[in-house]
Every structure is written in structure tokens, then in C-alpha cells.
Design a protein around this motif. Structure first.
Motif, PDB file in Angstrom:
ATOM      1  N   ARG A  55      15.896   5.579   3.983  1.00 10.39           N
ATOM      2  CA  ARG A  55      16.649   7.072   3.857  1.00 10.39           C
ATOM      3  C   ARG A  55      17.303   7.581   5.437  1.00 10.39           C
ATOM      4  O   ARG A  55      18.207   7.987   5.201  1.00 10.39           O
ATOM      5  CB  ARG A  55      15.636   7.954   3.434  1.00 10.39           C
ATOM      6  CG  ARG A  55      15.419   7.833   1.739  1.00 10.39           C
ATOM      7  CD  ARG A  55      14.533   8.855   1.414  1.00 10.39           C
ATOM      8  NE  ARG A  55      14.502   8.637  -0.201  1.00 10.39           N
ATOM      9  CZ  ARG A  55      13.302   9.283  -0.909  1.00 10.39           C
ATOM     10  NH1 ARG A  55      12.364   9.902  -0.325  1.00 10.39           N
ATOM     11  NH2 ARG A  55      13.230   8.882  -2.139  1.00 10.39           N
ATOM     12  N   SER A  56      16.480   7.181   6.308  1.00 14.34           N
ATOM     13  CA  SER A  56      17.122   7.601   7.519  1.00 14.34           C
ATOM     14  C   SER A  56      18.095   6.638   8.068  1.00 14.34           C
ATOM     15  O   SER A  56      18.471   7.109   9.063  1.00 14.34           O
ATOM     16  CB  SER A  56      15.931   7.590   8.710  1.00 14.34           C
ATOM     17  OG  SER A  56      15.443   6.472   9.028  1.00 14.34           O
ATOM     18  N   GLY A  57      18.392   5.342   7.428  1.00 16.74           N
ATOM     19  CA  GLY A  57      19.394   4.657   8.149  1.00 16.74           C
ATOM     20  C   GLY A  57      18.813   3.715   9.168  1.00 16.74           C
ATOM     21  O   GLY A  57      19.744   2.925   9.502  1.00 16.74           O
ATOM     22  N   ALA A  58      17.593   3.793   9.219  1.00 20.69           N
ATOM     23  CA  ALA A  58      16.990   2.694  10.166  1.00 20.69           C
ATOM     24  C   ALA A  58      17.169   1.326   9.547  1.00 20.69           C
ATOM     25  O   ALA A  58      17.209   0.277  10.586  1.00 20.69           O
ATOM     26  CB  ALA A  58      15.570   2.889  10.617  1.00 20.69           C
ATOM     27  N   LEU A  59      17.443   1.015   8.469  1.00 25.85           N
ATOM     28  CA  LEU A  59      17.254  -0.058   8.162  1.00 25.85           C
ATOM     29  C   LEU A  59      18.693  -0.524   7.168  1.00 25.85           C
ATOM     30  O   LEU A  59      18.608  -1.203   6.209  1.00 25.85           O
ATOM     31  CB  LEU A  59      16.268  -0.604   6.970  1.00 25.85           C
ATOM     32  CG  LEU A  59      14.900  -0.381   7.407  1.00 25.85           C
ATOM     33  CD1 LEU A  59      13.878  -0.465   6.425  1.00 25.85           C
ATOM     34  CD2 LEU A  59      14.600  -1.408   8.360  1.00 25.85           C
ATOM     35  N   ALA A  60      19.921   0.020   7.846  1.00 27.82           N
ATOM     36  CA  ALA A  60      21.125   0.007   7.304  1.00 27.82           C
ATOM     37  C   ALA A  60      21.585  -1.699   7.205  1.00 27.82           C
ATOM     38  O   ALA A  60      21.069  -2.469   8.299  1.00 27.82           O
ATOM     39  CB  ALA A  60      22.096   0.769   8.067  1.00 27.82           C
ATOM     40  N   ALA A  61      22.280  -1.911   6.250  1.00 28.70           N
ATOM     41  CA  ALA A  61      22.622  -3.480   6.226  1.00 28.70           C
ATOM     42  C   ALA A  61      23.739  -3.626   7.095  1.00 28.70           C
ATOM     43  O   ALA A  61      24.435  -2.906   7.780  1.00 28.70           O
ATOM     44  CB  ALA A  61      23.277  -3.596   4.781  1.00 28.70           C
ATOM     45  N   ALA A  99       1.018  -1.165  -0.081  1.00 29.79           N
ATOM     46  CA  ALA A  99       0.091  -0.094   0.069  1.00 29.79           C
ATOM     47  C   ALA A  99       0.938   1.290  -0.145  1.00 29.79           C
ATOM     48  O   ALA A  99       2.048   1.177   0.433  1.00 29.79           O
ATOM     49  CB  ALA A  99      -0.869  -0.047   1.211  1.00 29.79           C
ATOM     50  N   PRO A 100       0.477   2.338  -0.492  1.00 27.24           N
ATOM     51  CA  PRO A 100       1.238   3.575  -0.460  1.00 27.24           C
ATOM     52  C   PRO A 100       1.829   3.946   0.720  1.00 27.24           C
ATOM     53  O   PRO A 100       3.075   4.293   0.939  1.00 27.24           O
ATOM     54  CB  PRO A 100       0.285   4.493  -1.150  1.00 27.24           C
ATOM     55  CG  PRO A 100      -0.475   3.836  -1.904  1.00 27.24           C
ATOM     56  CD  PRO A 100      -0.907   2.598  -0.966  1.00 27.24           C
ATOM     57  N   GLY A 101       0.934   3.897   1.743  1.00 27.25           N
ATOM     58  CA  GLY A 101       1.625   4.376   3.326  1.00 27.25           C
ATOM     59  C   GLY A 101       2.732   3.641   3.690  1.00 27.25           C
ATOM     60  O   GLY A 101       3.800   3.600   4.263  1.00 27.25           O
ATOM     61  N   SER A 102       2.377   1.984   3.368  1.00 25.30           N
ATOM     62  CA  SER A 102       3.570   1.101   3.896  1.00 25.30           C
ATOM     63  C   SER A 102       4.801   1.125   3.089  1.00 25.30           C
ATOM     64  O   SER A 102       5.966   1.288   3.634  1.00 25.30           O
ATOM     65  CB  SER A 102       3.121  -0.477   3.517  1.00 25.30           C
ATOM     66  OG  SER A 102       1.887  -0.501   4.360  1.00 25.30           O
ATOM     67  N   TRP A 103       4.656   1.417   1.737  1.00 23.48           N
ATOM     68  CA  TRP A 103       5.768   1.822   0.980  1.00 23.48           C
ATOM     69  C   TRP A 103       6.518   2.952   1.415  1.00 23.48           C
ATOM     70  O   TRP A 103       7.867   3.071   1.448  1.00 23.48           O
ATOM     71  CB  TRP A 103       5.459   1.958  -0.623  1.00 23.48           C
ATOM     72  CG  TRP A 103       6.735   1.960  -1.536  1.00 23.48           C
ATOM     73  CD1 TRP A 103       6.995   3.413  -1.923  1.00 23.48           C
ATOM     74  CD2 TRP A 103       7.655   1.049  -1.825  1.00 23.48           C
ATOM     75  NE1 TRP A 103       8.231   3.229  -2.818  1.00 23.48           N
ATOM     76  CE2 TRP A 103       8.656   1.644  -2.792  1.00 23.48           C
ATOM     77  CE3 TRP A 103       7.744  -0.428  -1.590  1.00 23.48           C
ATOM     78  CZ2 TRP A 103       9.838   1.217  -3.163  1.00 23.48           C
ATOM     79  CZ3 TRP A 103       8.853  -0.699  -2.232  1.00 23.48           C
ATOM     80  CH2 TRP A 103       9.759  -0.316  -2.771  1.00 23.48           C
ATOM     81  N   GLN A 104       5.835   4.060   1.679  1.00 20.88           N
ATOM     82  CA  GLN A 104       6.519   5.311   2.125  1.00 20.88           C
ATOM     83  C   GLN A 104       7.261   4.970   3.494  1.00 20.88           C
ATOM     84  O   GLN A 104       8.463   5.638   3.668  1.00 20.88           O
ATOM     85  CB  GLN A 104       5.640   6.697   1.871  1.00 20.88           C
ATOM     86  CG  GLN A 104       6.245   7.753   2.258  1.00 20.88           C
ATOM     87  CD  GLN A 104       7.156   8.273   0.882  1.00 20.88           C
ATOM     88  OE1 GLN A 104       6.946   7.990  -0.227  1.00 20.88           O
ATOM     89  NE2 GLN A 104       8.429   8.600   1.284  1.00 20.88           N
ATOM     90  N   ALA A 105       6.479   4.495   4.203  1.00 21.47           N
ATOM     91  CA  ALA A 105       7.455   4.254   5.694  1.00 21.47           C
ATOM     92  C   ALA A 105       8.588   3.606   5.444  1.00 21.47           C
ATOM     93  O   ALA A 105       9.661   3.769   5.908  1.00 21.47           O
ATOM     94  CB  ALA A 105       6.248   3.363   6.309  1.00 21.47           C
ATOM     95  N   PHE A 106       8.482   2.448   4.249  1.00 24.33           N
ATOM     96  CA  PHE A 106       9.712   1.802   4.097  1.00 24.33           C
ATOM     97  C   PHE A 106      10.724   2.641   3.504  1.00 24.33           C
ATOM     98  O   PHE A 106      11.983   2.517   3.988  1.00 24.33           O
ATOM     99  CB  PHE A 106       9.420   0.572   2.990  1.00 24.33           C
ATOM    100  CG  PHE A 106      10.635  -0.216   2.625  1.00 24.33           C
ATOM    101  CD1 PHE A 106      11.280  -0.978   3.213  1.00 24.33           C
ATOM    102  CD2 PHE A 106      11.203  -0.018   1.150  1.00 24.33           C
ATOM    103  CE1 PHE A 106      12.453  -1.493   2.835  1.00 24.33           C
ATOM    104  CE2 PHE A 106      12.299  -0.491   0.739  1.00 24.33           C
ATOM    105  CZ  PHE A 106      12.898  -1.429   1.464  1.00 24.33           C
ATOM    106  N   VAL A 107      10.436   3.431   2.550  1.00 19.49           N
ATOM    107  CA  VAL A 107      11.649   4.298   1.942  1.00 19.49           C
ATOM    108  C   VAL A 107      12.120   5.181   3.128  1.00 19.49           C
ATOM    109  O   VAL A 107      13.407   5.634   2.921  1.00 19.49           O
ATOM    110  CB  VAL A 107      10.751   4.782   0.861  1.00 19.49           C
ATOM    111  CG1 VAL A 107      11.759   6.163   0.368  1.00 19.49           C
ATOM    112  CG2 VAL A 107      10.383   4.060  -0.472  1.00 19.49           C
ATOM    113  N   ASN A 108      11.184   5.844   3.964  1.00 17.39           N
ATOM    114  CA  ASN A 108      11.624   6.627   4.820  1.00 17.39           C
ATOM    115  C   ASN A 108      12.578   6.105   5.855  1.00 17.39           C
ATOM    116  O   ASN A 108      13.762   6.745   6.281  1.00 17.39           O
ATOM    117  CB  ASN A 108      10.495   7.219   5.425  1.00 17.39           C
ATOM    118  CG  ASN A 108       9.572   8.163   4.927  1.00 17.39           C
ATOM    119  OD1 ASN A 108      10.200   8.799   3.859  1.00 17.39           O
ATOM    120  ND2 ASN A 108       8.467   8.496   5.224  1.00 17.39           N
TER     121      ASN A 108
END
Length: 68
Positions: free
Chosen positions: A62-68, A50-59
Motif C-alpha cells: 500500500r505504501s509503494g515500497a514494493l512497487a513493480a 503469520a498475521p503480523g507478517s501478512w500485515q507488514a506485507f500489505v502495508n
């Protein structure tokens, strides 16, 4: 979700995709949802967000919260 939703989708290959066939594509569907699929195995289908879920993932990325 119907296969008709993929008709007219605009797909973009990730700029992070490598030359080792580790490629993914993001598709913007006509419904506004986002889909992600494996470039080398498109017949396998796609994960759809869903658009909101995708945007949360992208954010988060970008913020580094999901860094590898």
C-alpha cells in the motif's frame, strides 16, 4: 501446519488477477494466519503467513515500497 487448517478457509481471488490465468487467491485460515495459492494449481499448496507478517506485507504494498 495441518491440512485441517485449510478446512473452513475463506478464499478470495485477487482483484489484480488477469484473464491469462495469472491468478492468485488469499485465504483467511481459522487460525488467523493468511495463505496465498495459485488459482490454477491449487494442489500445489499454499504459502502461509503469520498475521503480523501478512500485515507488514500489505502495508508495504500500500505504501509503494514494493512497487513493480
Amino acid at each position: 501446519m495441518t491440512s485441517d487448517e485449510f478446512d473452513g478457509a475463506v478464499w478470495h481471488k485477487s482483484t489484480y488477477s488477469g484473464s491469462d490465468n495469472g491468478c492468485v487467491e488469499r485465504g483467511r485460515l481459522l487460525s488467523g494466519r493468511q495463505a496465498v495459492r495459485d488459482t490454477k494449481d491449487r494442489e500445489r499448496g499454499a504459502a502461509v503467513f503469520a498475521p503480523g507478517s501478512w500485515q507488514a506485507f500489505v502495508n508495504a504494498v500500500r505504501s509503494g515500497a514494493l512497487a513493480a
